[in-house]
Motif scaffolding. Structure first.
Motif, PDB file in Angstrom:
ATOM      1  N   SER A   1      45.852  -0.044 -36.998  1.00 13.57           N
ATOM      2  CA  SER A   1      44.662   0.190 -36.383  1.00 13.57           C
ATOM      3  C   SER A   1      45.157  -0.614 -34.396  1.00 13.57           C
ATOM      4  O   SER A   1      43.536   0.309 -33.775  1.00 13.57           O
ATOM      5  CB  SER A   1      44.039  -0.808 -37.345  1.00 13.57           C
ATOM      6  N   GLU A   2      46.634  -0.975 -34.407  1.00 12.32           N
ATOM      7  CA  GLU A   2      46.148  -1.622 -32.900  1.00 12.32           C
ATOM      8  C   GLU A   2      46.993  -0.362 -32.301  1.00 12.32           C
ATOM      9  O   GLU A   2      48.254  -0.190 -32.698  1.00 12.32           O
ATOM     10  CB  GLU A   2      46.001  -2.727 -32.994  1.00 12.32           C
ATOM     11  N   PRO A   3      47.132   0.220 -31.479  1.00 11.40           N
ATOM     12  CA  PRO A   3      47.478   1.360 -31.695  1.00 11.40           C
ATOM     13  C   PRO A   3      48.790   0.485 -29.805  1.00 11.40           C
ATOM     14  O   PRO A   3      48.421  -0.465 -29.577  1.00 11.40           O
ATOM     15  CB  PRO A   3      47.047   1.843 -29.811  1.00 11.40           C
ATOM     16  N   ALA A   4      50.212   0.884 -30.099  1.00 10.30           N
ATOM     17  CA  ALA A   4      51.229   0.558 -29.332  1.00 10.30           C
ATOM     18  C   ALA A   4      50.960   1.283 -28.562  1.00 10.30           C
ATOM     19  O   ALA A   4      51.426   2.349 -28.481  1.00 10.30           O
ATOM     20  CB  ALA A   4      52.010   0.079 -29.904  1.00 10.30           C
ATOM     21  N   TYR A   5      51.204   0.194 -26.997  1.00 10.04           N
ATOM     22  CA  TYR A   5      51.424   1.179 -25.899  1.00 10.04           C
ATOM     23  C   TYR A   5      52.264   0.796 -24.854  1.00 10.04           C
ATOM     24  O   TYR A   5      52.981  -0.492 -25.157  1.00 10.04           O
ATOM     25  CB  TYR A   5      49.749   0.707 -24.580  1.00 10.04           C
ATOM     26  N   PRO A   6      53.766   1.872 -24.414  1.00 10.26           N
ATOM     27  CA  PRO A   6      54.508   1.551 -24.388  1.00 10.26           C
ATOM     28  C   PRO A   6      54.831   0.558 -22.624  1.00 10.26           C
ATOM     29  O   PRO A   6      53.680   1.047 -22.224  1.00 10.26           O
ATOM     30  CB  PRO A   6      54.915   2.964 -24.465  1.00 10.26           C
ATOM     31  N   ASP A   7      55.334   0.459 -23.242  1.00 10.64           N
ATOM     32  CA  ASP A   7      55.763  -0.526 -21.392  1.00 10.64           C
ATOM     33  C   ASP A   7      57.110   0.664 -20.716  1.00 10.64           C
ATOM     34  O   ASP A   7      57.950  -0.057 -20.122  1.00 10.64           O
ATOM     35  CB  ASP A   7      56.518  -2.206 -22.116  1.00 10.64           C
ATOM     36  N   ILE A   8      56.219   1.262 -19.986  1.00 11.28           N
ATOM     37  CA  ILE A   8      56.683   2.098 -18.930  1.00 11.28           C
ATOM     38  C   ILE A   8      55.881   1.836 -17.748  1.00 11.28           C
ATOM     39  O   ILE A   8      54.893   2.447 -17.055  1.00 11.28           O
ATOM     40  CB  ILE A   8      56.476   4.180 -19.827  1.00 11.28           C
ATOM     41  N   LYS A   9      57.353   1.919 -16.453  1.00 16.56           N
ATOM     42  CA  LYS A   9      56.987   0.841 -15.401  1.00 16.56           C
ATOM     43  C   LYS A   9      55.849   2.299 -15.093  1.00 16.56           C
ATOM     44  O   LYS A   9      56.162   3.811 -14.818  1.00 16.56           O
ATOM     45  CB  LYS A   9      58.078   1.711 -14.356  1.00 16.56           C
ATOM     46  N   GLY A  10      54.935   1.793 -13.527  1.00  9.34           N
ATOM     47  CA  GLY A  10      54.016   2.602 -13.518  1.00  9.34           C
ATOM     48  C   GLY A  10      53.245   3.435 -13.889  1.00  9.34           C
ATOM     49  O   GLY A  10      52.093   3.821 -13.402  1.00  9.34           O
ATOM     50  N   LEU A  11      53.070   3.499 -15.182  1.00  8.16           N
ATOM     51  CA  LEU A  11      52.600   4.333 -16.443  1.00  8.16           C
ATOM     52  C   LEU A  11      50.712   3.795 -16.291  1.00  8.16           C
ATOM     53  O   LEU A  11      49.379   4.648 -16.443  1.00  8.16           O
ATOM     54  CB  LEU A  11      52.809   3.805 -17.620  1.00  8.16           C
TER      55      LEU A  11
ATOM     56  N   THR B   1      49.843   1.632 -13.371  1.00 10.09           N
ATOM     57  CA  THR B   1      49.826   1.597 -12.263  1.00 10.09           C
ATOM     58  C   THR B   1      49.715   2.131 -10.680  1.00 10.09           C
ATOM     59  O   THR B   1      49.025   2.114 -10.604  1.00 10.09           O
ATOM     60  CB  THR B   1      50.639  -0.260 -11.507  1.00 10.09           C
ATOM     61  N   ALA B   2      51.040   2.743 -11.582  1.00 10.28           N
ATOM     62  CA  ALA B   2      50.818   4.053 -10.400  1.00 10.28           C
ATOM     63  C   ALA B   2      50.531   6.152 -11.005  1.00 10.28           C
ATOM     64  O   ALA B   2      49.610   6.514  -9.505  1.00 10.28           O
ATOM     65  CB  ALA B   2      52.681   4.398 -10.199  1.00 10.28           C
ATOM     66  N   PHE B   3      50.142   5.551 -12.050  1.00  5.19           N
ATOM     67  CA  PHE B   3      49.967   7.358 -12.905  1.00  5.19           C
ATOM     68  C   PHE B   3      48.086   7.161 -11.853  1.00  5.19           C
ATOM     69  O   PHE B   3      47.346   6.078 -12.614  1.00  5.19           O
ATOM     70  CB  PHE B   3      49.933   7.185 -13.931  1.00  5.19           C
ATOM     71  N   GLU B   4      47.838   8.623 -11.683  1.00  6.20           N
ATOM     72  CA  GLU B   4      46.610   8.012 -11.378  1.00  6.20           C
ATOM     73  C   GLU B   4      46.280   9.829 -12.191  1.00  6.20           C
ATOM     74  O   GLU B   4      44.679  10.243 -11.654  1.00  6.20           O
ATOM     75  CB  GLU B   4      46.553   9.280  -9.663  1.00  6.20           C
ATOM     76  N   GLY B   5      47.111  10.322 -12.774  1.00  3.97           N
ATOM     77  CA  GLY B   5      46.362  11.549 -13.749  1.00  3.97           C
ATOM     78  C   GLY B   5      45.516  10.945 -14.456  1.00  3.97           C
ATOM     79  O   GLY B   5      44.864   9.871 -15.742  1.00  3.97           O
TER      80      GLY B   5
ATOM     81  N   ILE C   1      62.459   7.491 -20.519  1.00  5.26           N
ATOM     82  CA  ILE C   1      61.839   7.537 -19.169  1.00  5.26           C
ATOM     83  C   ILE C   1      61.371   6.342 -18.662  1.00  5.26           C
ATOM     84  O   ILE C   1      62.002   5.552 -18.564  1.00  5.26           O
ATOM     85  CB  ILE C   1      59.753   7.829 -19.407  1.00  5.26           C
ATOM     86  N   ALA C   2      62.372   6.727 -17.140  1.00  5.01           N
ATOM     87  CA  ALA C   2      62.580   6.577 -15.839  1.00  5.01           C
ATOM     88  C   ALA C   2      61.678   5.221 -15.583  1.00  5.01           C
ATOM     89  O   ALA C   2      61.404   4.030 -15.760  1.00  5.01           O
ATOM     90  CB  ALA C   2      63.539   6.345 -15.073  1.00  5.01           C
ATOM     91  N   GLU C   3      60.415   6.273 -14.727  1.00  8.25           N
ATOM     92  CA  GLU C   3      59.225   5.836 -14.424  1.00  8.25           C
ATOM     93  C   GLU C   3      57.895   6.615 -13.792  1.00  8.25           C
ATOM     94  O   GLU C   3      58.752   7.738 -14.313  1.00  8.25           O
ATOM     95  CB  GLU C   3      59.134   5.144 -12.817  1.00  8.25           C
ATOM     96  N   VAL C   4      57.091   6.614 -14.064  1.00  9.45           N
ATOM     97  CA  VAL C   4      55.445   7.230 -14.356  1.00  9.45           C
ATOM     98  C   VAL C   4      55.075   7.024 -12.824  1.00  9.45           C
ATOM     99  O   VAL C   4      54.985   6.036 -12.456  1.00  9.45           O
ATOM    100  CB  VAL C   4      54.822   6.900 -15.002  1.00  9.45           C
ATOM    101  N   ARG C   5      55.301   7.998 -11.800  1.00 11.40           N
ATOM    102  CA  ARG C   5      54.620   8.158 -10.134  1.00 11.40           C
ATOM    103  C   ARG C   5      53.119   8.311 -10.443  1.00 11.40           C
ATOM    104  O   ARG C   5      52.515   8.945 -11.534  1.00 11.40           O
ATOM    105  CB  ARG C   5      55.554   8.918  -9.005  1.00 11.40           C
ATOM    106  N   ALA C   6      52.429   8.484  -9.768  1.00 17.82           N
ATOM    107  CA  ALA C   6      50.644   9.448  -8.976  1.00 17.82           C
ATOM    108  C   ALA C   6      50.650  10.768  -9.867  1.00 17.82           C
ATOM    109  O   ALA C   6      50.311  10.577 -10.599  1.00 17.82           O
ATOM    110  CB  ALA C   6      50.892   9.395  -8.092  1.00 17.82           C
ATOM    111  N   HIS C   7      51.622  11.498  -9.581  1.00 17.75           N
ATOM    112  CA  HIS C   7      51.359  12.306 -10.613  1.00 17.75           C
ATOM    113  C   HIS C   7      52.781  12.884 -11.078  1.00 17.75           C
ATOM    114  O   HIS C   7      52.943  14.447 -11.666  1.00 17.75           O
ATOM    115  CB  HIS C   7      50.683  13.788  -9.286  1.00 17.75           C
ATOM    116  N   SER C   8      53.840  12.024 -12.160  1.00 20.95           N
ATOM    117  CA  SER C   8      54.872  12.947 -12.101  1.00 20.95           C
ATOM    118  C   SER C   8      55.841  11.405 -13.781  1.00 20.95           C
ATOM    119  O   SER C   8      55.365  10.846 -13.527  1.00 20.95           O
ATOM    120  CB  SER C   8      56.097  13.228 -10.973  1.00 20.95           C
TER     121      SER C   8
END
Ligand code: NAP
Length: 528
Positions: free
Chosen positions: A151-161, A163-167, A325-332
């Motif tokens: 019932s509780e979603p697991a959110y991955p610990d991916i750099k920037g997801l 903090t940085a991602f704007e989508g 996946i190494a990181e998530v940036r603002a749009h990528s």
């Protein structure tokens, strides 16, 4: 509801009290309510954090959400449904089925919606669970925890997801239906049971889809079909026919266990052969096929069923990305090989917190011990039902009760049968509380883990949500035939438990109450 004295000053309103508080209004909570009523126990509430019944089937509204266990088995034994439209039910039908069960079994007066349980503390002097809910406090003599492990979603610990991602980012079990995916560049993370259902649904709509796969799953053909009008009419007119179909499904699936127990490698090879052929038929491109070929023994992770997942991955607008996946940036999204792929939305098909349940962090038992601390080396319970030091707390889908090969409704009903029988025995003998001994719990788990050791879940060469990431132990699955689980739970056995009578409890016993008159169908016809 009667009340117990307030915990604080005399100016505070009295705290409502019930005999049994059930957490969760999904399959587990509804089955619990129906069984309590069957035995004339009316003094209970079902605390549901959402605004509707259904639990995981209310929350998982992602496109294509569907059950991968046949409908005639994935339903209550005491509430057959002759109106299923297909052999594998879509989510809206299961949700509607549960709504109907809540109505027909007279559970609506007992349901408390928008009541999120935030803490539960055992009060030994009064033999009570003191609950804090989002709507105020409540006490209960018995707590039935039916919140579900998925019932509780697991959110991955991916750099920037975060903090940085704007989508836009959302989890498959919290689908953002307001966000229009049409024409968008979408990154899907995860290739489990949820992703393989929604990927083929969104692929034709999105502009481009990057599917980030960490582990290729085994996928078998899905033998889904609509039920004919004649079949449905027959099920309705002659219920034993549907019952017979259910029994056939049950015993057919029992044989699947032979493929998981590690003793029949020839059977496992044959099943892998079918899955490999399914992959060959679904994907013509050898490079893509190589990416999608699993590298562990089938069954080690949940075996998935789909006919449209593989073909959807061959479409021009899809890339299967296997680099980490190494990181998530603002749009990528950037992978470890340095490639940057633009994206507007990230959809997380990353599963659930199954082995470190948030519930364990809010339940405090005897001597102030937090359940999460009692489980710091992994979840453990006696018969999947009770953990030492947590009196009168019964789990539904407790530790090591999950199934890799059959319907969880069978487990749910079995665990509720056990818990309600315990409550009835307590009533009969004027017992205030029951606590399993540590010795009984340890002995049970030693036998259970000896059995688990040889299974494909442990030896199959994969990492899965079945295993506790802290210890590598399988704390989620039942390692045997389902009928054995059902037999073990047919009644509560007091051996290995400490019982305390009401006359040994320091504080006065709260008065019994009837929550509300609740007329409804009986669960008389239960079984497999
Ligand atoms: P899941 O099976 O746990 O799959 C999660 C996926 O996300 C896996 O592919 C996993 O990769 C990947 N993942 C997790 N963290 C990641 C990260 N940090 N980076 C990259 N990838 C990551 O979750 P699910 O698909 O939601 O299914 C969970 C369970 O729900 C199922 O096993 C099933 O019991 C139930 N379910 C049932 C149905 C049904 O039809 N009855 C439908 C959906 C779900 P790895 O494999 O490498 O870990």
């Amino acid at each position: 509801m009667p009340t117990t004295p307030p915990h604080g000053s005399s100016a505070e309103p009295p705290v409502p009290h019930v005999r049994v508080a059930v957490i969760g209004g999904g399959f587990s909570g509804l089955a619990a309510g129906a069984r309590l009523l069957r035995y004339g126990i009316e003094d209970f509430v079902i605390l549901e954090r959402g605004a509707d019944v259904g639990g995981t089937w209310r929350d998982n509204t992602y496109p294509g959400a569907c059950c991968d266990v046949p409908s005639n088995l994935y339903s209550f034994s005491f509430a057959p449904n002759p109106t299923w439209s297909r052999s594998f039910s879509p989510q809206p039908e299961i949700q509607e089925y549960l709504r109907r069960c809540a109505r027909e079994f007279g559970l609506l007066p007992h349901l408390r919606f928008d009541h999120e349980v935030r803490a539960a503390r055992w009060n030994d002097a009064a033999s009570l669970w003191e609950l804090e809910t989002s709507r105020g406090p409540l006490t209960a003599n018995v707590l039935l925890a039916g919140g579900g492990p998925l019932s509780e979603p697991a959110y991955p610990d991916i750099k920037g997801l975060t903090t940085a991602f704007e989508g836009v980012v959302f989890h498959s079990s919290r689908w953002n239906h307001d966000y229009d995916l049409r024409g968008k560049r979408v990154a899907v993370i995860g290739t489990g049971a949820s992703a393989i259902q929604f990927v083929p649904q969104i692929q034709p709509r999105v502009g481009h889809l990057d599917l980030y796969q960490r582990t290729a799953p085994w996928i078998m053909p899905r033998t889904d079909r609509p039920f004919t009008a004649a079949e449905r009419a027959l099920y309705k007119a002659v219920p034993p026919v549907q019952k017979a179909v259910r029994l056939g499904l049950f015993w057919g699936r029992e044989t699947f266990w032979l493929g998981f127990n590690g003793k029949h490698p020839g059977m496992v090879r044959r099943i892998e052969g079918i899955a490999r052929m399914h992959l060959r038929r679904g994907v013509r491109d050898p490079e893509l096929r190589a990416k999608l070929t699993p590298d562990f023994t089938i069954g080690c992770k949940r075996i998935l069923l789909s006919n449209d997942y593989y073909p959807s991955l061959e479409q021009d607008n899809v890339d299967v990305v296997t680099d980490r996946i190494a990181e998530v940036r603002a749009h990528s999204v950037v992978t470890a090989d340095g490639v940057e792929r633009p994206c507007d939305a990230v959809v997380l098909g990353t599963g659930f917190q199954a082995t470190d349940m948030p519930m364990a962090h809010m339940i405090t038992g005897r001597d102030g011990v937090l359940l999460a601390d009692a489980w710091k080396d992994g979840m453990a319970a006696h018969q999947s039902a009770m953990t030492a030091g947590f009196p009168n707390l019964f789990f539904v889908i407790g530790p090591n009760s999950g199934l890799g090969h059959s319907s969880m409704t069978l487990v749910i009903e079995a665990q509720i049968k056990y818990a309600v029988d315990a409550i009835r025995q307590m009533d009969r003998h004027d017992i205030a509380d029951l606590d399993v001994t540590r010795a009984a719990q340890d002995a049970y788990n030693a036998r259970l883990h000896a059995k688990l050791d040889g299974t494909v879940w442990v030896t199959g060469g994969c990492d899965s949500w079945y295993l506790d990431s802290r210890t590598g132990r399988n704390t989620t699955l039942w390692p045997d035939f389902v009928w054995k689980f059902m037999w073990m739970n047919r009644r509560f056995s007091p051996a290995g438990h400490r019982a305390r009578r009401w006359d040994q409890v320091r504080e006065p016993r709260p008065a019994a109450a009837s929550v509300a008159p609740a007329a409804g169908r009986s669960t008389e016809a239960e079984g497999v």
